[in-house]
Enzyme design. Structure first.
Site, short mmCIF file in Angstrom:
data_model
loop_
_atom_site.label_atom_id
_atom_site.label_comp_id
_atom_site.label_asym_id
_atom_site.label_seq_id
_atom_site.Cartn_x
_atom_site.Cartn_y
_atom_site.Cartn_z
N GLY B 235 43.29 35.02 11.40
CA GLY B 235 42.18 36.13 12.17
C GLY B 235 42.34 37.05 11.21
O GLY B 235 41.84 36.88 10.50
N ASP B 236 43.30 38.38 11.42
CA ASP B 236 42.47 39.37 11.19
C ASP B 236 43.15 39.59 9.83
O ASP B 236 43.95 41.04 9.35
CB ASP B 236 42.24 41.00 11.81
#
Lengths: 209, 325
Positions: B235-236
């Protein structure tokens, strides 16, 4: 062991014949092959300078391709042409029209490559031995060369050829399109043949001066 | 026929004898079989009539040179093909291979040339096949190596950012710990995530979100030294291993530089997206000597930043440091 003057006389004679061998090789390789003998040495294995030539390294240890043939009568001995195996493959590839300029491992030398090396050695050794015949005015009979792939260890390299007394060493240099292949021609001579050669060279020098 | 003559015909190699005028004096049975020329037809003929290739300049010269120098000559079939054309062939260059040996012999006091011919066609073909087999194997091997390399690279890299992925990060951590434990060197683990990344996705769409992640990866990579390791975990979430730290205070400078990267908004097509990030830092060996513990401590430090307002960084065990955009 040879004076500079003696070396020059020998070099000059041999280079004429080596030049002919080069043109034959050029024809075989379908490309210009320059062949020269830039250096000549006469080595006595029992002489005081023995350690000196050993350091000079006739050929590096590892796989070598060695072609040898006997010649004789009055002037007799054994002539050898030695290449590092990887370099020998370059010459073979050139003669087969497959020259890429890449060196190949010794294991990649196949049977037919040895046939080609036999012809190359035949051409070169014929030229060199033929020249000795002319120089000494002797009829020299000789066999066709046998070619073998030999692995020479560092120790073996030092003892290679030690049974002979004198060796005339010609450092040869082949220039192909993109590669330089260096080999050595070794002429192993007995005492009388060695004396005969030196006497002849000295005679030529005497005639010149 | 004398015993000697009979023997010559029984040999399993070709024998040709020519005189000083190049006239064939002997043509043994092997030559008859291989070339289709009967000895009665060949003997008495000029060599180049029976074998036109010997009429070529280079072979004329070779023959001459053997005669004059009396030195034997070997011709490799691998180079010259077949000088004596096999039956049904005209030139002898279409695939036949003969090794040839030419030597001077004396017959009744007269010099003559003995030509020995060995057919190496079958052998040559086998060698060529082997050679081509070796080449095929080599090229297949290269292909496999390439595929393996690509597969390995794909397995260890994040497709979106091109950065090393979680697997690669874990391997690198393991390798680093194994190599540094004995050297007493310090390294730092940075655990970073983008603040409010979900909102970026919701507002600009996933394609833009992906662009933001790619650009984040590029900026993080640009903020550290070539020897440091930047990975995208998921993800981030990003991680960085900062190698060769002399003192912990130096990491603050690097942390500020990382934060600096987000001062400039990210442009995706016409959109200008301002983002910030939070990150936590842990140190080897003070905060732990295993990958799990170091990651956990960095995560705890990150959590503390998130809890106290995001957009900053914290060193494990210390108070969150703030930086202003």
């Amino acid at each position: 062991m040879l004076t500079d003057e003696q070396k020059d006389i020998l070099k000059e004679h041999i280079n004429v014949y080596i030049g002919q061998a080069a043109s034959m090789l050029s024809e075989m390789a379908s490309q210009k092959v320059l062949l020269s003998v830039p250096e000549i040495d006469l080595i006595s294995l029992r002489g005081p300078e023995q350690p000196d030539w050993q350091q000079k390294l006739l050929f590096k240890h590892g796989h070598i391709v060695s072609s040898s043939m006997k010649f004789g009568h009055n002037f007799s001995g054994r002539a050898m042409l030695i290449f590092p195996a990887r370099k020998a493959k370059l010459l073979v590839d050139a003669c087969m029209g497959e020259f890429t300029g890449d060196e190949a491992p010794a294991a990649e030398l196949l049977d037919t490559d040895f046939d080609v090396l036999r012809e190359i050695s035949n051409v070169i050794l014929n030229s060199v031995i033929g020249e000795f015949g002319n120089l000494l005015d002797e009829k020299l009979e000789f066999s066709l060369p046998d070619v073998e792939l030999v692995f020479v260890s560092e120790d073996e390299q030092k003892s290679y050829l030690q049974s002979d007394l004198h060796m005339l060493v010609l450092y040869t240099s082949f220039m192909l399109a993109d590669a330089k292949v260096e080999g050595v021609v070794i002429i192993a001579l007995g005492v009388s043949s060695y004396s005969m050669l030196i006497a002849k060279i000295d005679k030529i020098i005497g005639e010149l001066t | 026929m004398s015993f000697g003559d009979d023997l010559l015909h029984q040999l399993s190699i070709g024998l040709v004898i020519i005189d000083s005028n190049n006239t064939i004096r002997l043509w043994n049975r092997w030559m008859e079989k291989k070339t289709g020329f009967a000895s009665a037809d060949a003997e008495g003929q000029q060599l180049y009539v029976v074998s036109p290739r010997f009429g070529e300049d280079r072979y004329r010269k070779i023959i001459e040179s053997v005669c004059v120098s009396r030195q034997g000559r070997f011709l490799a079939g691998a180079i010259h093909g077949a000088l004596f054309a096999p039956e049904g062939e005209v030139t002898g260059v279409s695939g036949g291979r003969q090794n040839i040996q030419i030597e001077v012999i004396e017959r009744s006091g007269k010099p003559m040339l003995l030509i020995q011919v060995m057919d190496v066609t079958g052998h040559y073909q086998k060698v060529q096949q082997m050679r081509s087999f070796i080449r095929t194997l080599e090229s297949e091997n290269d292909e496999m190596r390439q595929i393996e390399q690509t597969a390995r690279s794909l397995a260890l890299h994040d497709v979106l950012t091109g950065l090393p992925n979680r697997l690669s990060f874990n391997q690198h951590m393991k390798w680093t710990l194994h190599n540094l434990k004995y050297d007493k060197e310090i390294f730092a683990v940075v655990f970073l995530d983008i603040d409010g990344f979900k909102a970026v996705n919701d507002r600009f769409g996933h394609a833009t979100g992906d662009e933001v992640l790619s650009e984040t990866g590029r900026r993080l990579r640009g903020a550290v030294r070539g020897t440091d390791f930047v990975a995208r975990l998921a993800g981030d979430e990003f991680t960085i291993i900062l190698h060769g730290i002399k003192q912990k205070a130096d990491v603050v400078t690097v942390a500020m530089k990382i934060a600096e990267q987000f001062r400039v908004p990210i442009h995706v097509k016409k959109d200008e997206i301002s983002i910030s990030c939070s990150f936590g830092i842990s140190f080897f060996p003070d905060d732990g000597d295993s990958a799990d513990v170091l990651m956990d401590k960095a995560d705890q430090a990150l959590y503390r930043v998130k809890r106290t307002g995001k957009n900053g960084f914290a060193i494990f065990g210390g108070q969150p440091e703030r930086y202003m955009l």
